[in-house]
Design an enzyme around this catalytic site. Structure first.
Site, PDB file in Angstrom:
ATOM      1  N   THR A 151       0.919  -1.045  -0.114  1.00  0.00           N
ATOM      2  CA  THR A 151       0.079  -0.021  -0.159  1.00  0.00           C
ATOM      3  C   THR A 151       0.925   1.365  -0.020  1.00  0.00           C
ATOM      4  O   THR A 151       2.023   1.550   0.473  1.00  0.00           O
ATOM      5  CB  THR A 151      -0.980   0.034   1.446  1.00  0.00           C
ATOM      6  N   GLY A 190       2.992  -2.901   8.932  1.00  0.00           N
ATOM      7  CA  GLY A 190       3.505  -2.958  10.337  1.00  0.00           C
ATOM      8  C   GLY A 190       4.864  -3.478  10.557  1.00  0.00           C
ATOM      9  O   GLY A 190       5.369  -4.187   9.638  1.00  0.00           O
ATOM     10  N   GLU A 433      -7.016  -5.752   3.796  1.00  0.00           N
ATOM     11  CA  GLU A 433      -7.020  -6.909   2.948  1.00  0.00           C
ATOM     12  C   GLU A 433      -8.634  -6.838   1.963  1.00  0.00           C
ATOM     13  O   GLU A 433      -9.109  -8.050   2.087  1.00  0.00           O
ATOM     14  CB  GLU A 433      -7.006  -8.176   3.914  1.00  0.00           C
TER      15      GLU A 433
END
Lengths: 667, 667
Positions: A151, A190, A433
């Site tokens: 992303t 993350g 997702e």
């Protein structure tokens, strides 16, 4: 079971009333006695480790303090898991599902989660045998720490829109990674902020002047010894969020950063030394990981809902409020029917989602076995299923967690209830997702095709075969579980038909297909949601029937009640759709309202037993309101006393601000 | 209007498209040109003050740091307001509504809010003239700092269940305040933790061996000079919450703590020197403050929804995503009809709640004028209205704020979007000052009585007179605003009737009234909600019609569209109820679905203008996604760069935990 301290009298009373074997329910939920044993073993290993206990609750720490605390605990936890895995060859600590479960044993989100959750699986899924041989040992033993960067700041859902480029330079046999714009910054991964030193980067591949679309590259971003960002790398964290406070989500930008050609993951497509691009096998195969994660989210949502239900039901058994009858004491709030209405659907939903998730998992496994044999037939159906089930389960979970929180009144609003953290996890599930609406529209594409087939009388795949029946007017309402299920199928078929007709109408009015699709898209998402409801209701009911003969009568009965409650609840919620698309009548609804009230009363005596059956330890539940012993008020006070502000009788702000302010007022 | 930096091209384009005068809309929302001017003046005074700017965002601070920062800003802010009030005699800084509005100019919740919001009003409302003369000057000039302590750890909704005692001792002419149990601890009052030195305490009054129920007392809890808790007082804060992080909510316990007899607030009931209890006037009169606060919450919810809508609509104009047509650029996500479906109802809802709140305010003012003349007739109707409007507006606001947040995808999940803080405020609104379900059941009592009257053909008060029509079958469906409104009235009447019949059925089955009430309570709350929807729809539509002639045609038209959208949206949402209780048909619904899609298209060009009209400054909106200039990505990156973790290239946790961990792995 937790035994510390004295157990609340109300909870003791509730547990005596329970009509089934709670331990049997736990085995059913875990998937067998051995599974319960294995899970508890891992929990025992983790929960008593001193280094994994917070000295003071995370909420009191600064942002930096929270991160450092999570890093410390992550390293301790993973060490423990590795040890455990060495001792128990059957336990695969690196399986993502196990990682998630173990993660939930500590309150903090691990900055290292995406290392096992995405970095390693991508190397396995996308790396050539040579690349796996090179990278996997380092990654699995955690000599390197990775994450997955796809992303971008300006690009999420639309993968083809990514802007990061990887341009091949045959002179040096390197790729040049570059971030051309602000919106091209990688954003969200993350562990990317301050933690990972490696990263899978998804970028637009350019070679010989041509763009070949997005491909994955493995990239070192920080020095192994000093952890300093490498020259040409800009990396940091994106700041605080609604939840996942310690996940260390990061951003990343490249300034003409060079990596060896071999760092493009080349299981499928390849770039040769001279820059020649060789196309990979079917793109469909790469759907696999994405689908797997969506399937997992359905099960995760079931788990989070069970946490919320456990907290709210136990609290409602302990809490007394109001005095409807002057001569009697204040009743447990669990005796209010409105409270049962809020909470029992939460218990039922957790079972519905878990069983739907398991069923989807089995379907997924079957389809991937077929894929290995080169059969792709069931892929679109599985894709459609995984999209809508992920979307609806996460959306419903969000509503239900908040419903449970609000059912606990003011105390539910306390961080120490743990509701806010659970909501943070579930809220992320709705967006990550595959965003909710985007996924429903994916399923809608499948439904519209199915409807066209149904109209032509073609043979349908099982999960949409109800459309043929609807088209033949073969679905008749009855106030039975089977009747309700086929009613929901009528709704799904009817809404698909209505959306299809809206599409045709917009096309006839001169719009092209994509504009018509957009104009009808609210109706299309409604059709998808209806399809998903029909699936969940059917799977829940049928799975409960299928398992029933293997269970003690007491357990079988209460599970039956939960499944029926779920069906009746959704019938009443969706009465408009059913009145419009099935043959249900107003008097059917009146009867079902009465049946719903009966079911609440039937489930009431087992409510605490049902949440005990989820077997979520106090250390995992992490809630002042939901602990096994029901010492709600004691725990609320104990938690409050941990506040740093309560460690000193007078805060310095009194002398610095308030006293001068009040004195000035006297003048 | 904010002008800093270059304005995003998409927003410029949107603003050029707008078909009405945005400034006129702002005046309409504020309640006139002068009101807009006054509001902006206060804003101007506050937003440029250096001491009121955060050096780094609150989220990065520790819990203690957040509190100290809020204390500093509270003192500065209140000083400013006092100065302003001196200069502008028309501005009443101490009016609670003004306090709330001004509070929203700084991101932190003020620990001092309840001083003006509850402490001062209670002295005014419950204090005798002598008590007012003694306490008000000190309180208004802020020589003392107070809060309001009613709720206890084990007691919220049920006032009579409070356990704190105030026992009169005629020997010393004192009350002895005491906290007999853990559950009797006062719990929740804002500012009680470390801030207030005085407090209104609601306690069970005992004198001459009799208990006379709960009464208010004014109590000093901390030393004026040292701020140390007085002997016999245990006080502290309750810990972190979902929102209101810096409100310094506290707990309080008394160990036989003595206060002078004169500290009982004696406007109504009194205790004489010898301990004789003298009863006060009608209890109904004390409903006033509670109702006032509920009325205010409806308006506050409108405001919070307008903040969420502003953020989501502007972001959706700036954000581009996906490529439905290969030859065209990625569209603004605001062009997706599903996005319009999520957001335009938010705009409409803000107007609906504001107008309903204003209407309720006017009704409240009329009723209190009547009260002063001794007329209590309309009190029950007002009470029923304020209960359900507070409940439904806060509940809907919660769903809508989250809907707006989710419509912004991953970026909505960032704290810097400000959605999480807005949600924290709205979520509190659902529970405080009367819990959602409890309030709906209050309204239900009124509806059931009204239904009994309607059955007997009695004259009805205006807000429930539709029951007579329903009973006479005079309500016929039509796809017009008036038709929809009377349809919703049919639903409310039909659901009240069904709940009434369920009540009768349970009574016939041998249950007493309160048990029957409980058994039918899900249906009773549904009836209340339906009543409230009918009220909101009617008030919204009629108020828009009423104002229309005073407005420019452009503005009148778009407000008309919003009101119609609201009616059609809720018709489609509540299709089941309407199919069951009105004469709406399936083809009516099909036509309304089409009309809904048309309305979305009609409103689309004005979407940005409509949220600009809310006129919420960037400093108040406090959102990276929603600023007036649309520099979304720049702001996201600027905010991220403020993270303390991004101030150093390598965090110390690498050396302390991660490096040793990774090196051990190599062995």
């Amino acid at each position: 079971m937790t035994t510390e301290g004295k157990v609340n009298e109300d909870l003791l009373k509730e547990r005596r009333k329970c009509t089934f074997d709670v331990e049997e329910l736990t085995h059913f939920i875990d998937g067998g006695e051995q599974a319960t044993k294995d899970r508890r073993e891992v929990e025992e290993m983790v929960i008593y480790v001193k280094e994994l206990k917070d000295e003071i609750p995370e909420e009191y720490l600064s942002h930096t303090g929270k991160y450092e605390n999570a890093m410390k605990k992550s390293c301790v936890l993973i060490d423990l898991l590795k040890e455990h895995a060495l001792k128990h060859s059957s336990f695969d600590a690196y399986r993502p599902t196990n990682m998630y479960r173990v993660q939930s044993l500590v309150p903090q989100q691990m900055p290292l989660l995406l290392h096992m959750g995405m970095f390693v699986p991508t190397i396995i899924g996308q790396g050539s045998p040579e690349q796996q041989a090179e990278w996997l040992p380092k990654a699995l033993s955690m000599q390197i720490m990775g994450t997955y960067a796809q992303t971008e700041l300006g690009h999420g859902t639309f993968l083809r829109g990514l802007e990061t480029t990887a341009t091949y330079d045959p002179a040096t046999e390197e790729f040049v990674l570059h971030t051309p714009t602000l919106t091209a910054h990688k954003w969200w991964p993350g562990g990317l902020g301050q933690t990972a030193n490696h990263c899978i980067v998804v970028a637009q591949l350019y070679t010989k002047g041509e763009c070949y679309g997005v491909h994955p590259f493995i990239v070192q971003i920080r020095d192994s010894e000093t952890h300093m960002p490498l020259p040409g790398i800009k990396v940091g964290e994106i700041g605080p969020k609604l939840g996942f406070q310690t996940a260390n989500n990061g951003f990343l930008a490249f300034d003409h950063f060079r990596i060896p050609r071999e760092n493009m993951l080349m299981k499928n497509a390849q770039v040769q030394k001279d820059g020649t691009y060789i196309k990979g096998k079917s793109e469909k195969l790469t759907y696999g990981t994405m689908m797997l994660i969506r399937v997992m989210i359905v099960t995760d949502m079931a788990y989070e809902v069970s946490r919320a239900a456990t907290i709210a039901v136990r609290y409602s058994a302990v809490r007394h409020q109001s005095q409807p009858k002057p001569d009697q004491p204040e009743p447990q709030i669990l005796d209010y029917v409105t409270q049962q209405h809020k909470l029992f659907i939460a218990i039922a939903t957790s079972h519905a989602f878990r069983l739907a998730g398991n069923w989807l998992w089995n379907t997924y496994s079957q389809v991937t076995r077929d894929l290995d044999k080169g059969k792709l037939d069931h892929l679109p159906e599985l894709h459609a299923l995984s999209c809508c089930l992920k979307a609806v389960s996460s959306f419903d979970a969000g509503l239900i967690v908040e419903r449970c929180r609000m059912a606990c009144g003011g105390h539910g609003y306390m961080m120490s209830s743990n509701f806010p953290v659970i909501y943070g996890v579930v809220a992320a599930g709705i967006t990550v997702e595959g965003e909710y609406t985007v996924l429903l529209l994916q399923t809608a594409r499948y439904l519209i095709k199915a409807w066209e087939q149904a109209k032509e009388g073609k043979v349908m795949t099982p999960t949409v075969s109800y459309m043929v029946n609807f088209n033949n007017n073969r679905l008749k309402w009855s106030n039975t579980p089977e009747g309700i299920i086929s009613g929901f199928q009528s709704v799904a078929a009817g809404k698909t038909k209505a959306a299809y007709e809206a599409l045709q109408k917009y096309k006839r009015a001169g719009n092209d297909y994509e504009d018509s699709w957009n104009l009808a898209s609210v109706q299309l998402t409604n059709a998808s949601e209806a399809h998903c409801r029909a699936i969940i209701c059917e799977v829940f009911w049928k799975e409960i029937q299928r398992m029933s003969p293997t269970q003690s009568p007491g357990l079988a009965k209460v599970l039956q009640q939960l499944a029926e409650l779920y069906l009746v609840y959704w019938t009443l919620e969706k009465s408009g759709d059913l009145l419009e698309y099935s043959s249900i009548s107003s008097s059917d609804l009146t009867a079902l309202r009465q049946r719903y009230e009966e079911l609440l009363a039937l489930i009431r005596p087992n409510a605490v037993g049902l949440v005990d059956g989820f077997d979520i330890r106090d250390q995992v539940l992490n809630s002042t309101l939901g602990s096994y012993d029901g010492r709600v008020y004691e725990r609320l006070m104990e938690e409050a006393m941990k506040s740093p502000l309560n460690q000193e009788p007078v805060n310095q702000s009194f002398h610095k601000y308030l006293k001068p302010f009040m004195q000035k007022s006297k003048l």
